[in-house]
Design a protein around this motif. Structure first.
Motif, PDB file in Angstrom:
ATOM      1  N   TRP A 138       0.835  -1.194   0.000  1.00  0.00           N
ATOM      2  CA  TRP A 138       0.000   0.000   0.000  1.00  0.00           C
ATOM      3  C   TRP A 138       0.877   1.254   0.000  1.00  0.00           C
ATOM      4  CZ3 TRP A 138      -4.182   2.044  -1.547  1.00  0.00           C
ATOM      5  CH2 TRP A 138      -4.690   3.220  -1.006  1.00  0.00           C
ATOM      6  N   HIS A 139       1.554   1.516   1.120  1.00  0.00           N
ATOM      7  CA  HIS A 139       2.360   2.736   1.193  1.00  0.00           C
ATOM      8  C   HIS A 139       3.497   2.742   0.176  1.00  0.00           C
ATOM      9  CE1 HIS A 139       0.867   2.746   5.559  1.00  0.00           C
ATOM     10  NE2 HIS A 139       0.282   3.757   4.958  1.00  0.00           N
ATOM     11  N   ARG A 145       5.530   5.067  -7.082  1.00  0.00           N
ATOM     12  CA  ARG A 145       4.947   5.709  -8.264  1.00  0.00           C
ATOM     13  C   ARG A 145       5.246   7.203  -8.271  1.00  0.00           C
ATOM     14  NH1 ARG A 145       0.925   3.028 -11.195  1.00  0.00           N
ATOM     15  NH2 ARG A 145       1.012   4.908 -12.501  1.00  0.00           N
ATOM     16  N   ALA A 146       5.389   7.779  -7.084  1.00  0.00           N
ATOM     17  CA  ALA A 146       5.713   9.205  -6.972  1.00  0.00           C
ATOM     18  C   ALA A 146       7.219   9.450  -6.968  1.00  0.00           C
ATOM     19  CB  ALA A 146       5.091   9.777  -5.696  1.00  0.00           C
ATOM     20  N   GLY A 189      19.265  14.790  -5.489  1.00  0.00           N
ATOM     21  CA  GLY A 189      18.823  14.639  -6.873  1.00  0.00           C
ATOM     22  C   GLY A 189      19.012  13.247  -7.445  1.00  0.00           C
ATOM     23  N   ARG A 190      19.473  12.315  -6.624  1.00  0.00           N
ATOM     24  CA  ARG A 190      19.620  10.935  -7.055  1.00  0.00           C
ATOM     25  C   ARG A 190      18.321  10.174  -6.790  1.00  0.00           C
ATOM     26  NH1 ARG A 190      23.136   9.984 -10.406  1.00  0.00           N
ATOM     27  NH2 ARG A 190      23.910   8.016  -9.548  1.00  0.00           N
ATOM     28  N   ARG A 191      18.211   8.968  -7.329  1.00  0.00           N
ATOM     29  CA  ARG A 191      16.972   8.189  -7.187  1.00  0.00           C
ATOM     30  C   ARG A 191      17.154   7.016  -6.234  1.00  0.00           C
ATOM     31  NH1 ARG A 191      14.313   5.792 -12.082  1.00  0.00           N
ATOM     32  NH2 ARG A 191      12.673   5.486 -10.517  1.00  0.00           N
ATOM     33  N   ALA A 192      16.118   6.786  -5.429  1.00  0.00           N
ATOM     34  CA  ALA A 192      15.982   5.561  -4.638  1.00  0.00           C
ATOM     35  C   ALA A 192      14.800   4.799  -5.226  1.00  0.00           C
ATOM     36  CB  ALA A 192      15.737   5.890  -3.167  1.00  0.00           C
ATOM     37  N   VAL A 193      14.938   3.490  -5.387  1.00  0.00           N
ATOM     38  CA  VAL A 193      13.940   2.711  -6.122  1.00  0.00           C
ATOM     39  C   VAL A 193      13.468   1.527  -5.294  1.00  0.00           C
ATOM     40  CG1 VAL A 193      13.497   1.348  -8.209  1.00  0.00           C
ATOM     41  CG2 VAL A 193      14.948   3.382  -8.332  1.00  0.00           C
ATOM     42  N   LEU A 240       8.478  13.607  -0.906  1.00  0.00           N
ATOM     43  CA  LEU A 240       8.987  12.837   0.227  1.00  0.00           C
ATOM     44  C   LEU A 240       8.692  13.564   1.530  1.00  0.00           C
ATOM     45  CD1 LEU A 240      10.463  10.440   1.372  1.00  0.00           C
ATOM     46  CD2 LEU A 240      12.649  11.515   0.755  1.00  0.00           C
ATOM     47  N   ALA A 241       8.797  14.885   1.514  1.00  0.00           N
ATOM     48  CA  ALA A 241       8.433  15.669   2.697  1.00  0.00           C
ATOM     49  C   ALA A 241       6.965  15.460   3.051  1.00  0.00           C
ATOM     50  CB  ALA A 241       8.718  17.144   2.457  1.00  0.00           C
TER      51      ALA A 241
END
Length: 367
Positions: A138-139, A145-146, A189-193, A240-241
């Motif tokens: 869920w979370h 997706r965001a 500015g990097r991505r976590a996946v 994220l905030a």
């Protein structure tokens, strides 16, 4: 072809370590090297690791935290990627094969899969199993997706080594290095996946004593990261905030929601059984759909998943107590210089079946 080194920090882990190392050996895309950091163990951790043919590193003294143990091994990593896996976590055979493709995107700095509980023997393990199934179905998908996941789980994360080295290694300034790094990289500015198809099985606390230790560390660490990063998140990673603010709001309002049936009964004159039935029905309506989906997605017996649902209220109670404690200490008293905050890293399980445990001391930044 990318290369990968697995780091396994281990302090008195002779019981759980074999399953972890065997799961690494069974990977369809195995790591090029496995480093076990035998962090001043007083049991046979080092001998068990050596018997599996991996490289064993032994610091001269207990380093005090998982992040410090990982950083001790980091200079020995020369591969493109680094897998950090806990010594009580078992990876599905295709875990690395499933995670590695996301690093085709050069902006991806860290990635991790779905965490599930290895055991569901006690009420606490069953409650945690329900929490994981709900959160990771869920979370976490919404956050993914965001493009703003709250955390890449420290028990099974893969890191781009160059980014990790540029950052200075695994962060030691908070008590939860995984959240600290996940937030820091996204701010930069990097991505976590989040890779939903990759599955890791973690051994969670089987009794209240160790659940309390784990939850206190998690909640205090979350609040330490709020203190350290919230301003930067608002400026550089507003979604994220938003998740962080929603988590804080949930902590603050949870007592009001739990008190709702009693307050309603007292103010309306309706029988408590009636107001509680309405409250329980609302809870079930909000909770059951993600669990039903999780059971279908993971091919789990639906009846077993739903039968575990009442157990989650036991773990939720512990979560709430320590969440409020963390809010008070880490977000009120520490900024006022009236408390130091959590600095002792304690595992969420006994060291061995005989119950030995050793506290680890880790430095925590004031933020």
């Amino acid at each position: 072809m990318r290369t990968i080194t697995a780091i396994v920090p281990a302090h008195n882990e002779e019981e759980g370590l074999p399953a972890t190392l065997e799961s690494l050996a069974r990977q369809t895309v195995p790591p090029d090297r496995v480093l076990v950091v035998d962090d001043a163990s007083t049991d046979r951790t080092g001998e068990v690791a050596a018997s599996h043919g991996v490289t064993v590193l032994r610091p001269p003294r207990n380093l005090g935290s998982k992040a410090k143990a990982q950083n001790y091994a980091l200079p020995h990593c020369t591969t493109d990627l680094v897998l950090a896996v806990d010594a009580d976590t078992v990876l599905a055979p295709d875990y690395l094969e499933t995670v590695l493709p996301v690093f085709d995107d050069p902006t991806v700095s860290v990635a991790a899969g779905t965490v599930r509980t290895r055991h569901t023997r006690t009420v606490w393990e069953r409650g945690r199993s329900t929490e994981y199934l709900f959160g990771f179905h869920w979370h976490r998908p919404i956050q993914a997706r965001a493009n703003s996941p709250m955390v890449c789980s420290g028990c099974c994360s893969v890191f781009r080594r160059d980014d990790l080295m540029s950052f200075g290694g695994f962060p030691e300034r908070t008590i939860v290095e995984d959240m600290d790094y996940t937030w820091s990289q996204q701010i930069a500015g990097r991505r976590a996946v989040y890779v939903s198809d990759a599955v890791a099985l973690a051994a969670d606390p089987e009794d209240l004593t160790y659940l309390r230790k784990q939850v206190w560390r998690w909640m205090a660490g979350f609040c330490q990261n709020v203190r350290l990063h919230l301003g930067s998140l608002i400026r550089h990673k507003p979604l994220l905030a938003l998740w962080v603010h929603l988590a804080l709001l949930e902590i603050i309002t949870a007592p009001l929601w739990w008190a709702t049936p009693f307050v309603t009964a007292a103010t309306t004159g309706q029988p408590l059984a009636v107001t509680f039935a309405w409250w329980a029905g609302a809870e079930l309506l909000l909770t059951a759909p993600p669990l039903i989906y999780a059971a279908h997605r993971r091919k789990l017996p639906l009846a077993g998943v739903l039968l575990n649902l009442p157990c989650v209220y036991a773990t939720k109670t512990v979560n709430l107590v320590y969440a409020w404690k963390a809010l008070l200490i880490e977000l009120v008293l520490v900024p006022l210089h009236l408390a130091r905050g959590l600095t002792v890293y304690e595992k969420g399980r006994a060291d061995t079946p005989r119950g030995r445990t050793t506290a680890r001391t880790a430095p925590v930044g004031a933020g």
